[in-house]
Structures are given as structure tokens and as C-alpha cells.
Design an enzyme around this catalytic site. Structure first.
Site, PDB file in Angstrom:
ATOM      1  N   ASP A 157       0.858  -1.172   0.000  1.00  0.00           N
ATOM      2  CA  ASP A 157       0.000   0.000   0.000  1.00  0.00           C
ATOM      3  C   ASP A 157       0.906   1.239   0.000  1.00  0.00           C
ATOM      4  OD1 ASP A 157      -2.372   1.551   0.272  1.00  0.00           O
ATOM      5  OD2 ASP A 157      -2.000   1.699   2.428  1.00  0.00           O
ATOM      6  N   ASP A 180      -0.100   5.069   1.129  1.00  0.00           N
ATOM      7  CA  ASP A 180      -0.258   5.994   2.253  1.00  0.00           C
ATOM      8  C   ASP A 180      -0.286   5.243   3.581  1.00  0.00           C
ATOM      9  OD1 ASP A 180      -0.486   8.039   0.351  1.00  0.00           O
ATOM     10  OD2 ASP A 180      -2.625   7.666   0.133  1.00  0.00           O
TER      11      ASP A 180
END
Length: 210
Positions: free
Chosen positions: A38, A40
Site C-alpha cells: 500500500d 499511504d
């Protein structure tokens, strides 16, 4: 297997890769293990304010973790929801430029991402300046696993040997739908039996030492 070998150092690297048979191992004819990452909260800070997160606030050890993934002959694949585009908070061209910055930053540190996938969609309407074509339910938007499935198809990924690392329950659910092992970063989300790590580097180091 493609390398730009226009400098002496790069030529040395290509020769080493050939001696280590990487040009054969990394053929897409072979199933390859991968780290699905991922963005953020994993690669860069996430203020959790439901707005666009600045890619330039990269965590200090991000490049070290990705470099270890590269050196261990795993693919590094970014899969990120970017609903700020659909909401009209940021232009898609801005995201693309920021992702180019990320790739350039990692390259200067001797690491790289093999592929980047992002989902600009968001199903809820009512945002000022929202982009209508992206206001929809999308198979790519986590917790759906469309980005992961596309990467598996594009890169011939071995899901049994792969892992996903994220900081939200949506990341975990996308990995679970695909049958991929999962590690959490931070403590915003917890699932019984799933270990939480302080950062990406600690998670990657744990994986390769287990």
C-alpha cells in the site's frame, strides 16, 4: 529482462545479474513471488484526514525495505486507493507526477518498484468538483482485489509465496480475497492473529528472517 547499461557501474550490475541467472529467473514465463505494498501509511505518512497524501513525505527507511525486496528476488508492486481524484481534491496528472517522483527517489537510493497500480474511484457522490466518471463502485478499489488480480495476470505472480503489507482493514480484506499472506503497519487496524509492525522496513526484515 531489460536494463539500461549506459554506465560502467550499470554494466557491472548487468554482468552480475547474468552470473546469478536473473535474466532467466525474472522471465514472466516463470511464476514470481511479490510484495504488494500500500502507499499511504506504508511508504509515506498518512494524516488520515481523507484527503490527498503527499508522496514527498516518504518514511526514511522505505527505500531500504524496497531494496531488500529487490535483492531477495521478489517483485515490488504498489497497489493504492486514490479516491481524492474522484472527489476532485487532486488532479490525476498530479498523482502521476508524484508517482514519477517516487520512482526517481527510489532509483537514486538503488531500489525500484516493478509495477504501480492505483484506483482513482470512489462510490459516494456529493463532493464539490468531483469527477463523475470515477464516482462508481470499482473492482480495483480495495477491499476489492482487482489491482492485485491484474498484477498477478500481468506479472505471472506466485500468490502462494507472496505477501501484502498495508495499514488498513481494506488492505487486509483485499489480500484475504486473493489468498495472500498479510502484515499490518501501525496500529490503526488490528485483526486477531495478525502481527502489527512499526514500519515497512521492520515488516520486510521480519519476513526474510522468519
Amino acid at each position: 529482462y531489460i536494463k539500461d547499461a549506459g554506465t560502467i557501474e550499470r554494466i557491472k550490475k548487468v554482468k552480475l545479474d547474468i552470473r546469478q541467472n536473473k535474466h532467466v529467473k525474472f522471465s514472466f514465463d516463470n511464476k514470481l513471488p511479490a510484495f504488494f505494498l500500500d502507499k499511504d501509511g506504508v511508504l509515506n505518512k498518512d494524516l488520515y484526514n481523507k484527503k490527498y497524501q503527499n508522496i514527498r513525505s516518504i518514511f526514511p527507511n522505505t527505500y531500504k525495505a524496497i531494496k531488500k525486496i529487490n535483492n531477495q528476488n521478489y517483485l515490488a508492486v504498489l497497489v493504492t486507493n486514490q479516491p481524492s481524484i474522484a472527489k476532485g481534491f487532486v488532479k490525476e496528472s498530479k498523482l502521476r507526477n508524484d508517482l514519477r517522483y517516487l520512482e526517481s527517489y527510489l532509483a537514486k537510493q538503488g531500489s525500484f518498484l516493478d509495477r504501480i497500480y492505483y484506483c482513482p474511484c470512489h462510490p459516494e457522490k456529493g463532493f464539490r468538483g468531483e469527477i463523475k466518471k470515477y464516482k462508481r463502485n470499482c473492482s480495483w478499489r480495495k477491499p476489492n482485489n482487482g489491482m492485485i488480480k491484474q498484477a498477478i495476470k500481468d506479472l505471472n505472480i506466485d500468490i502462494k509465496k507472496s505477501i501484502m503489507i498495508g495499514d488498513r482493514i481494506e488492505d487486509f480484506l483485499a489480500a484475504k480475497k486473493t489468498g495472500i499472506k498479510f502484515y499490518f503497519i501501525g496500529n490503526r487496524s488490528t485483526v486477531k492473529g495478525k502481527k502489527n509492525f512499526n514500519n515497512l522496513n521492520s515488516a520486510v526484515n521480519f519476513f526474510f528472517k522468519k
